[in-house]
Design an enzyme around this catalytic site. Structure first.
Site, PDB file in Angstrom:
ATOM      1  N   LYS A  87       0.861  -1.184   0.000  1.00 25.71           N
ATOM      2  CA  LYS A  87       0.000   0.000   0.000  1.00 25.71           C
ATOM      3  C   LYS A  87       0.898   1.235   0.000  1.00 25.71           C
ATOM      4  CE  LYS A  87      -4.493   0.757   2.152  1.00 25.71           C
ATOM      5  NZ  LYS A  87      -5.246   0.606   3.399  1.00 25.71           N
TER       6      LYS A  87
HETATM    7  O1  G3P Z   1      -8.998   1.325   4.004  1.00 27.57           O
HETATM    8  C1  G3P Z   1      -8.816   2.612   4.486  1.00 27.57           C
HETATM    9  C2  G3P Z   1      -9.491   2.747   5.790  1.00 27.57           C
HETATM   10  O2  G3P Z   1      -8.841   1.984   6.739  1.00 27.57           O
HETATM   11  C3  G3P Z   1      -9.686   4.116   6.273  1.00 27.57           C
HETATM   12  O3  G3P Z   1     -10.855   4.078   6.982  1.00 27.57           O
HETATM   13  O4  G3P Z   1     -12.502   4.730   8.640  1.00 27.57           O
HETATM   14  O5  G3P Z   1     -10.103   5.420   8.912  1.00 27.57           O
HETATM   15  O6  G3P Z   1     -11.523   6.463   7.160  1.00 27.57           O
HETATM   16  P1  G3P Z   1     -11.265   5.246   7.968  1.00 27.57           P
END
Ligand code: G3P
Length: 218
Positions: A87
């Site tokens: 990533k």
């Molecule tokens: O896959 C990306 C994710 O982990 C981000 O999620 O909820 O932190 O915006 P969030």
């Protein structure tokens, strides 16, 4: 549509993997940090355990910022298991790293994508996956899922092979919309996975069947 689990939590992954519903895993430094604190394990050990639980692609994120360090870190991560996907954040150096890793046969997932042009650049750089963060766009008053539609159109226009991972998913509606739009993958938190099973009429139906059965078999 493939469903990935967006977590580094080994208990969550084990439980989801038992149902054979998970096609892959995505992690990020925040999720890894949470699991390091929870288990006391080192990052590489956690990733190794994840690869033993799930056979699909496992995204592990680099924390380096410059090109040389990102590529070196990516090569080390890749040694943990063949299914590791690197990533990489959407930056200029990041896209150079994607191109270099692509030439080495290492799959990449370009993360922190918030615009169609960023996704276009990632695809041109040769990314295997691109991750638009729909929930974080919703948080600032945008329609995150509109971005997914734009990216799918652009990739279709030019036959890019890059797959779209709908990320930063917050609720089942995001998952349904992703599937209706034809997104390749949605990566979802464990909580959302559990919500997907639920419907109040299912719960009510189970109770009614149970009561009727007990009534007739008193
Ligand atoms: O896959 C990306 C994710 O982990 C981000 O999620 O909820 O932190 O915006 P969030």
């Amino acid at each position: 549509m493939k469903i990935f689990l967006d977590t580094a939590n080994l208990d969550e992954i084990k439980n989801a993997a038992e149902a054979n519903l998970i096609d892959g895993i995505t992690t990020n430094p925040s999720l890894m940090a949470r699991e390091i604190k929870r288990t006391g394990l080192e990052s590489d050990a956690i990733l190794k355990k994840i690869t033993e639980l799930v056979s699909g692609p496992i995204s592990a994120e680099v924390v380096s910022k410059n090109l040389t360090e990102m590529v070196e870190e990516a090569r080390k991560l890749k040694k943990i298991a063949p299914q590791i996907v690197i990533k990489i954040p959407m930056t200029f150096d990041g896209m150079k790293a994607v191109r270099r890793l692509n030439r080495e046969g290492i799959n990449t997932n370009v993360t922190l994508v918030f615009s169609a042009n960023q996704a276009l650049l990632a695809a041109k750089a040769g990314a295997t996956y691109v991750s638009p963060f729909v929930g974080r766009l919703d948080d600032i008053g945008n329609e995150g899922m509109n971005l997914v539609g734009e990216i799918l159109t652009i990739f279709d226009n030019y036959n890019f092979k890059t797959e779209v991972i709908v990320a930063s998913v917050r609720h089942p509606k995001h998952v349904k919309e992703a599937a209706l739009m034809g997104a390749h993958i949605a990566t979802i938190p464990y909580k959302t996975l559990n919500q997907l099973f639920k419907h109040c009429l299912t719960d009510q139906g189970i109770i009614k069947f149970d009561n009727d059965w007990k009534d007739a078999n008193k």
